[in-house]
Design a protein around this motif. Structure first.
Motif, short mmCIF file in Angstrom:
data_model
loop_
_atom_site.label_atom_id
_atom_site.label_comp_id
_atom_site.label_asym_id
_atom_site.label_seq_id
_atom_site.Cartn_x
_atom_site.Cartn_y
_atom_site.Cartn_z
N PHE A 171 0.82 -1.11 0.10
CA PHE A 171 -0.05 0.16 -0.02
C PHE A 171 0.67 1.31 0.04
CE2 PHE A 171 -3.25 -2.74 2.63
CZ PHE A 171 -3.68 -3.05 1.48
N LEU A 172 2.12 1.20 0.21
CA LEU A 172 3.03 2.32 0.19
C LEU A 172 2.61 3.07 1.57
CD1 LEU A 172 3.17 3.18 -3.50
CD2 LEU A 172 4.51 1.56 -2.49
N ARG A 268 0.48 8.32 -2.72
CA ARG A 268 1.51 7.82 -1.89
C ARG A 268 2.48 7.43 -3.04
NH1 ARG A 268 0.40 6.73 2.92
NH2 ARG A 268 -1.68 6.38 3.69
N GLY A 269 4.01 7.65 -2.86
CA GLY A 269 4.81 7.64 -3.63
C GLY A 269 5.82 6.27 -3.49
N VAL A 270 6.84 5.85 -4.09
CA VAL A 270 7.62 4.79 -4.11
C VAL A 270 8.91 5.17 -4.78
CG1 VAL A 270 6.72 3.53 -5.93
CG2 VAL A 270 7.91 2.48 -4.11
N THR A 271 10.02 4.62 -4.14
CA THR A 271 11.25 4.58 -4.91
C THR A 271 11.79 3.33 -5.11
OG1 THR A 271 11.92 6.81 -4.03
CG2 THR A 271 13.72 5.49 -5.03
N ASN A 323 8.69 5.75 -0.15
CA ASN A 323 8.97 7.36 -0.19
C ASN A 323 9.72 7.65 -1.47
OD1 ASN A 323 11.98 7.70 0.38
ND2 ASN A 323 11.16 7.10 2.47
N THR A 324 9.93 8.94 -1.95
CA THR A 324 10.57 9.45 -3.09
C THR A 324 11.97 10.18 -2.67
OG1 THR A 324 9.20 11.27 -3.34
CG2 THR A 324 8.55 9.36 -4.59
N THR A 325 12.40 10.21 -1.53
CA THR A 325 13.50 11.09 -1.18
C THR A 325 14.59 10.14 -0.58
OG1 THR A 325 12.64 11.51 1.07
CG2 THR A 325 12.02 13.08 -0.47
N PHE A 326 14.59 8.71 -0.60
CA PHE A 326 15.45 7.90 -0.10
C PHE A 326 16.67 8.06 -0.86
CE2 PHE A 326 16.86 4.03 1.95
CZ PHE A 326 16.14 4.02 3.12
N PRO A 359 -3.10 6.06 -5.09
CA PRO A 359 -3.94 6.85 -4.36
C PRO A 359 -3.96 6.37 -3.04
CG PRO A 359 -4.96 6.19 -6.56
CD PRO A 359 -3.89 5.30 -6.31
N ARG A 360 -4.15 7.56 -2.06
CA ARG A 360 -4.05 7.02 -0.65
C ARG A 360 -5.61 6.78 -0.29
NH1 ARG A 360 -1.11 9.52 3.51
NH2 ARG A 360 -0.21 10.73 1.90
N MET A 361 -5.68 5.49 0.50
CA MET A 361 -6.89 5.03 0.91
C MET A 361 -6.96 5.02 2.39
SD MET A 361 -8.05 1.77 -1.49
CE MET A 361 -9.20 1.25 -0.49
#
Length: 410
Positions: A171-172, A268-271, A323-326, A359-361
């Motif tokens: 779900f990120l 929600r973002g992901v790297t 996240n997208t800042t790692f 999308p956040r749920m």
């Protein structure tokens, strides 16, 4: 074909499912996609003989909508092993049920012996989710997933070490605020059918759906600028395309730009990193989770899941954080610890930073939203149902069915 009964904007999974449904209903469909390939967020790149899905993605063969649209066997699926490996704070847990070697059995027994209430709790809701009707899960009282796990008497430590990194990959959502309904619906599919990827990458799913469309139904590299009453304007076109109905099947943010009455979702973002290595650091198709220090990294040797993802003699490792800042160097250090080997000779093939991944749920997220937003204008997508491949496919079919019924009545 310039005009149609229905114009569908966006050839992601929702748009493809919608176009197929409308076509089956006997309607003339025109599917417009601004990219040069179908799939939306489900795409696969080829780099030096490796297959790199855009962000770590998996397919659950037990998704009801997948089975409705396609024979999963046609995708040549390659399965992950059931269960996971977990690097906990004090020890490493092998919780894979796919293996019966002494070490795995001993690890499962040790976990059950040290955390019997957790083992019983997970077993109990796993059986419940697998056997009850999905409508019962959808109708349950909404809660945050973290609170739901507590309600089932899963300990805080097991939640932090196992469920947080696992669900941070699904779900990120590192804080476990996602709707408990969504958790149980997805858990049901994991328990019933496990996880897999197509041999040719996740792109195989949208490509297989696109193959079901009429030859003139799909138009790629076409950007929609605006939607008017009964018409769509595209970039570079002298006149608008006309239709009895228009369905916007883009992601939620783009949909809100075309349909002002639609609210853009929170994202929600992901790297995700892909590394090439001379040899696999783990010779198993098993997801490895970091529950030790809060990084919430999940990683897997993709070439062990599907040998087609890497050229002969090479290994492909995927790793993701929610996240997208790692930092990439930190990621490499974490991978060295998780796989208990040096990563100095691993080649970074590609790094994907995807701020609009899911999308956040929230706990009170509506699992179904209205199909029609204005006369002749409709919207579908995972942001309108559930944030998953299942949700996107279901939303496309659900809204297309509503359109077909509306057009039949007029």
């Amino acid at each position: 074909m310039d005009d149609a009964d229905v114009i569908v904007v966006g050839a992601g999974l929702a748009g493809l499912a919608a176009a197929i449904t409308l076509q089956t209903a006997g309607l003339q469909v025109l599917l417009l996609e601004q990219a040069d390939e179908v799939g939306g967020r489900v795409r696969t790149d080829e780099v030096d003989g490796f297959l790199l899905d855009r962000g770590f993605q998996v397919l659950l063969p037990a998704y009801p909508e997948l089975q409705r649209l396609l024979d999963p066997a046609a995708l040549d699926l390659r399965a992950f092993s059931r269960g996971v490996l977990v690097q906990g704070r004090d020890e490493r847990w092998d919780l894979s049920t796919a293996y019966r070697d002494k070490a795995t059995v001993a690890s499962l027994a040790r976990f059950a012996g040290k955390r019997p209430l957790d083992a019983l709790a997970v077993g109990a809701f796993s059986v419940r989710d697998a056997v009850v009707d999905a409508a019962r899960l959808r109708g349950a009282t909404p809660r945050e997933t973290g609170l739901e796990l507590s309600r089932w008497h899963v300990s805080q430590r097991t939640t932090e070490e196992i469920f947080q990194p696992f669900l941070a990959g699904v779900f990120l959502d590192p804080d476990l605020t996602t709707s408990s309904k969504m958790f149980h619906l997805l858990w049901r599919c994991f328990v019933r059918g496990g996880a897999a990827v197509p041999a040719n990458g996740m792109r195989a799913l949208p490509h297989a759906l696109a193959d079901l469309l009429a030859d003139d139904a799909l138009r790629l590299s076409t950007t929609v600028e605006s939607i008017e009453s009964g018409a769509v304007r595209t970039t570079g076109s002298a006149s608008p395309l006309k239709a009895r109905a228009v369905l916007v099947a883009t992601d939620g943010t783009d949909a809100s730009g075309l349909l002002p009455s639609v609210s853009a979702p929170d994202w929600r973002g992901v790297t995700t990193w892909y590394f090439a290595a001379p040899d696999a650091p783990l010779h198993r198709p098993t997801l490895l989770l970091d529950g030790a220090d809060g990084s919430l990294m999940n990683t897997v040797v993709m070439s062990e899941v599907a040998g087609t993802y890497a050229p002969p003699g090479r290994a492909l490792i995927a790793a993701s954080v929610p996240n997208t800042t790692f930092n990439t160097d930190v990621a490499r250090t974490l991978l060295s610890r998780l796989y208990q080997t040096s990563t100095s000779d691993w080649e970074l093939l590609k790094e994907y930073r995807i701020p609009r991944a899911l999308p956040r749920m929230t706990a009170n997220h509506l699992l179904t939203t209205p199909a029609k937003v204005a006369p002749g204008r409709y919207v579908c997508g995972d942001h309108r149902d559930t944030s998953s491949i299942q949700g996107a496919l279901f939303s496309g079919r659900r809204v297309a069915t509503a359109i077909a019924q509306d057009l039949t009545r007029h």
